[in-house]
Design a protein around this motif. Structure first.
Motif, mmCIF file in Angstrom:
data_model
loop_
_atom_site.group_PDB
_atom_site.id
_atom_site.type_symbol
_atom_site.label_atom_id
_atom_site.label_comp_id
_atom_site.label_asym_id
_atom_site.label_seq_id
_atom_site.Cartn_x
_atom_site.Cartn_y
_atom_site.Cartn_z
ATOM 1 N N LEU A 57 9.327 35.254 66.628
ATOM 2 C CA LEU A 57 9.362 36.561 67.297
ATOM 3 C C LEU A 57 10.730 36.825 67.908
ATOM 4 C CD1 LEU A 57 6.054 37.133 69.290
ATOM 5 C CD2 LEU A 57 6.766 38.128 67.107
ATOM 6 N N ALA A 58 11.321 35.745 68.445
ATOM 7 C CA ALA A 58 12.641 35.878 69.076
ATOM 8 C C ALA A 58 13.759 35.897 68.034
ATOM 9 C CB ALA A 58 12.848 34.747 70.084
ATOM 10 N N LYS A 59 13.381 35.934 66.748
ATOM 11 C CA LYS A 59 14.334 36.030 65.637
ATOM 12 C C LYS A 59 15.337 34.873 65.588
ATOM 13 C CE LYS A 59 13.803 40.723 64.280
ATOM 14 N NZ LYS A 59 12.603 40.978 65.011
ATOM 15 N N VAL A 60 14.842 33.696 65.933
ATOM 16 C CA VAL A 60 15.693 32.502 65.836
ATOM 17 C C VAL A 60 15.823 32.132 64.359
ATOM 18 C CG1 VAL A 60 15.858 30.046 66.469
ATOM 19 C CG2 VAL A 60 14.974 31.712 68.119
ATOM 20 N N ASP A 61 16.958 31.636 63.987
ATOM 21 C CA ASP A 61 17.253 31.240 62.605
ATOM 22 C C ASP A 61 16.217 30.239 62.076
ATOM 23 O OD1 ASP A 61 19.163 30.773 60.313
ATOM 24 O OD2 ASP A 61 19.068 28.756 61.191
ATOM 25 N N LYS A 62 15.809 30.432 60.821
ATOM 26 C CA LYS A 62 14.713 29.648 60.238
ATOM 27 C C LYS A 62 14.955 28.144 60.294
ATOM 28 C CE LYS A 62 11.769 31.992 56.939
ATOM 29 N NZ LYS A 62 11.849 32.674 55.646
ATOM 30 N N ARG A 63 16.179 27.750 59.930
ATOM 31 C CA ARG A 63 16.482 26.318 59.911
ATOM 32 C C ARG A 63 16.436 25.722 61.322
ATOM 33 N NH1 ARG A 63 21.713 25.582 56.530
ATOM 34 N NH2 ARG A 63 21.700 27.798 57.032
ATOM 35 N N GLU A 64 16.917 26.530 62.266
ATOM 36 C CA GLU A 64 16.913 26.130 63.667
ATOM 37 C C GLU A 64 15.458 25.950 64.149
ATOM 38 O OE1 GLU A 64 19.210 25.204 65.474
ATOM 39 O OE2 GLU A 64 18.574 25.447 67.565
ATOM 40 N N ILE A 65 14.593 26.883 63.726
ATOM 41 C CA ILE A 65 13.179 26.774 64.100
ATOM 42 C C ILE A 65 12.592 25.476 63.577
ATOM 43 C CG2 ILE A 65 10.847 27.727 63.783
ATOM 44 C CD1 ILE A 65 12.012 30.498 63.762
ATOM 45 N N SER A 66 12.827 25.187 62.314
ATOM 46 C CA SER A 66 12.163 24.012 61.760
ATOM 47 C C SER A 66 12.749 22.726 62.351
ATOM 48 C CB SER A 66 12.178 24.041 60.231
ATOM 49 O OG SER A 66 13.307 23.410 59.734
ATOM 50 N N ARG A 67 14.025 22.767 62.730
ATOM 51 C CA ARG A 67 14.623 21.601 63.396
ATOM 52 C C ARG A 67 13.931 21.369 64.754
ATOM 53 N NH1 ARG A 67 17.902 20.276 67.230
ATOM 54 N NH2 ARG A 67 18.350 22.412 67.865
ATOM 55 N N LYS A 68 13.782 22.455 65.530
ATOM 56 C CA LYS A 68 13.180 22.333 66.861
ATOM 57 C C LYS A 68 11.727 21.912 66.781
ATOM 58 C CE LYS A 68 15.968 25.299 69.770
ATOM 59 N NZ LYS A 68 16.117 26.619 70.357
ATOM 60 N N VAL A 69 10.973 22.526 65.856
ATOM 61 C CA VAL A 69 9.553 22.191 65.719
ATOM 62 C C VAL A 69 9.415 20.712 65.342
ATOM 63 C CG1 VAL A 69 7.469 22.579 64.329
ATOM 64 C CG2 VAL A 69 8.759 24.536 65.213
ATOM 65 N N GLY A 70 10.274 20.265 64.417
ATOM 66 C CA GLY A 70 10.230 18.868 63.997
ATOM 67 C C GLY A 70 10.499 17.915 65.154
ATOM 68 N N GLU A 71 11.490 18.268 65.947
ATOM 69 C CA GLU A 71 11.893 17.426 67.071
ATOM 70 C C GLU A 71 10.776 17.316 68.112
ATOM 71 O OE1 GLU A 71 16.059 18.315 68.292
ATOM 72 O OE2 GLU A 71 15.160 18.374 70.295
ATOM 73 N N VAL A 72 10.209 18.480 68.470
ATOM 74 C CA VAL A 72 9.146 18.503 69.481
ATOM 75 C C VAL A 72 7.886 17.814 68.943
ATOM 76 C CG1 VAL A 72 7.575 20.025 70.737
ATOM 77 C CG2 VAL A 72 10.027 20.513 70.716
ATOM 78 N N ALA A 73 7.581 18.050 67.673
ATOM 79 C CA ALA A 73 6.393 17.437 67.065
ATOM 80 C C ALA A 73 6.477 15.919 67.154
ATOM 81 C CB ALA A 73 6.245 17.888 65.617
ATOM 82 N N LYS A 74 7.677 15.402 66.997
ATOM 83 C CA LYS A 74 7.884 13.964 67.059
ATOM 84 C C LYS A 74 7.585 13.452 68.471
ATOM 85 C CE LYS A 74 10.784 11.268 64.167
ATOM 86 N NZ LYS A 74 12.033 11.412 63.421
ATOM 87 N N ILE A 75 8.149 14.126 69.457
ATOM 88 C CA ILE A 75 7.933 13.717 70.854
ATOM 89 C C ILE A 75 6.444 13.725 71.180
ATOM 90 C CG2 ILE A 75 8.304 14.361 73.279
ATOM 91 C CD1 ILE A 75 10.998 15.538 72.426
#
Ligand code: ADP
Ligand code: MG
Length: 373
Positions: A102-120
């Protein structure tokens, strides 16, 4: 990360004052718990900080800046609710990514962040699952992850564990504490559960009818409650309260007449107490001792004995005292209903409250806090 400052925060709905004159400093990285009975205004206060409600009076600062007029999305806060309402048609990854999309963050950036948080949060094996195929604890972790990916400076939790069963609640409580250690983020956590407050908080804020009853580290509230409300709310089972009478009072001690007529001197500041005044004696169930070691002993009949393995909870009927006194004793000790039992009091563990509910400050230096007794 950011500090949060509340200056004389008031909230009214029409003529009804819900929150009155709240002053509070929350340091950067601190874990603060708002605790109090249902309806005392915990959620309201959290929603004022989140920007979901207008502040009627006072100033709210986040990171040193006034934010009263800022909408929620511009406050760098992230909120996790009790009902975590995930989108049922989206998988875990999509649920977590939704806000960033929704905040129009770049797709690759989104998947990087989701991956990182999912790991934690140990969700990395579950990213393609739909919410219906997750356990309650996993769903709650997704709800936390959805907030984490947005990297808020302040996390706000409103009773996030209330919908979980007792076992999961304990597990998630530990997970959130570890998450806080790892992220070092400012967290404000609302609960009605004093065990969550005691175990998770750096600092507890006890609320009573829209006002702060006391603020402090958990053990300070446990050992030095400033009033009878906090004394009764913190600790489980609840502190026992017995009516007593002041015989003599000074700044160093108060001599009281116990139910039954005996006397005991308690080392508290009695400079506000007058002889003859009715006071309330407070004793925690875990602070009774054997009568041989005690400064004062009660004898009563065991009305109910709860044997929990490592300890017993005994409910004693004492002559001339209402209601029953609850005490904790060694679980190895054999006890039976109807038996006469001696409950020993240590004067330095006692609390005294005046009729207006204020505590006479205790002089005893608790080893748990001062380590020098
Ligand atoms: P808590 O979270 O501690 O259980 P709340 O903050 O939800 O308490 O509510 C505090 C008080 O404010 C309650 O008495 C509640 O009925 C009242 N309240 C909450 N929202 C509103 C509203 N929109 N209008 C009027 N009263 C409200
Ligand atoms: Mg609430």
């Amino acid at each position: 990360m950011a500090s949060v400052t509340l200056r004389n925060i008031c909230k009214s709905y029409g003529d009804i004052k819900i929150t009155r004159g709240i002053n509070l400093d929350i340091a950067d990285g601190e874990f603060v718990v708002f605790v109090g009975p249902s309806g005392c205004g915990k959620s309201t206060l959290l929603r004022l900080i989140a920007g979901l409600e207008d502040i009627t009076e006072g100033e709210l600062q986040i990171g040193g800046e006034r934010v009263n007029e800022l909408p929620p999305m511009d406050r760098s806060v992230g909120m996790v609710f009790q009902s975590y309402a995930l989108y049922p048609h989206m998988d875990v990854a999509e649920n977590m990514a939704f806000g960033l999309k929704l905040a129009k963050v770049d797709k690759r950036e989104i998947s990087r962040k989701v991956g990182e948080v999912a790991k934690i949060l140990q969700l990395d094996q579950l990213l393609e699952r739909k919410p219906k195929d997750l356990s309650g604890g996993q769903r709650q972790r997704v709800a936390i992850g959805r907030t984490m990916v947005r990297e808020p400076k302040v996390f706000l939790f409103d009773e996030p564990l209330s919908n979980l069963d007792a076992f999961l609640r304990v597990q998630m409580r530990i997970e959130i504490s570890r998450l806080h250690q790892r992220l070092q983020a400012t967290m404000i956590y609302v609960t009605h559960d004093q065990v969550e407050a005691m175990t998770m908080a750096d600092k507890i804020v006890v609320l009573n009818a829209g006002e702060i009853a006391q603020v402090g580290p958990p053990l300070e509230l446990y050992h030095y409650p400033k009033n009878q409300f906090v004394a009764g709310f913190i600790g489980s089972p609840q502190m026992n309260f017995l009516p007593v009478r002041a015989l003599q009072a000074s700044a160093s001690a108060v001599e009281i007449e116990m139910p039954g007529g005996s006397r005991m001197s308690v080392a508290v500041d009695g400079s506000q107490v007058s002889p003859g005044e009715t006071l309330t004696l407070g004793v925690r169930p875990e602070h009774f001792v054997d009568v041989e070691q005690a400064d004062f002993a009660f004898y009563g009949e065991i009305a109910v004995a709860e044997r929990l393995g490592d300890h017993n909870l005994l409910h004693l009927m004492l002559e001339g005292v209402e209601p029953m006194v609850t005490l904790r004793s060694d679980g190895n000790r054999k006890v039976a209903v109807g038996q006469t039992y001696g409950a020993g009091l240590m004067a330095n563990k006692c609390h005294l409250f005046r009729a207006d509910g204020y505590a006479c400050p205790r002089h005893y230096r608790e080893p748990a806090l001062f380590g020098d007794a």
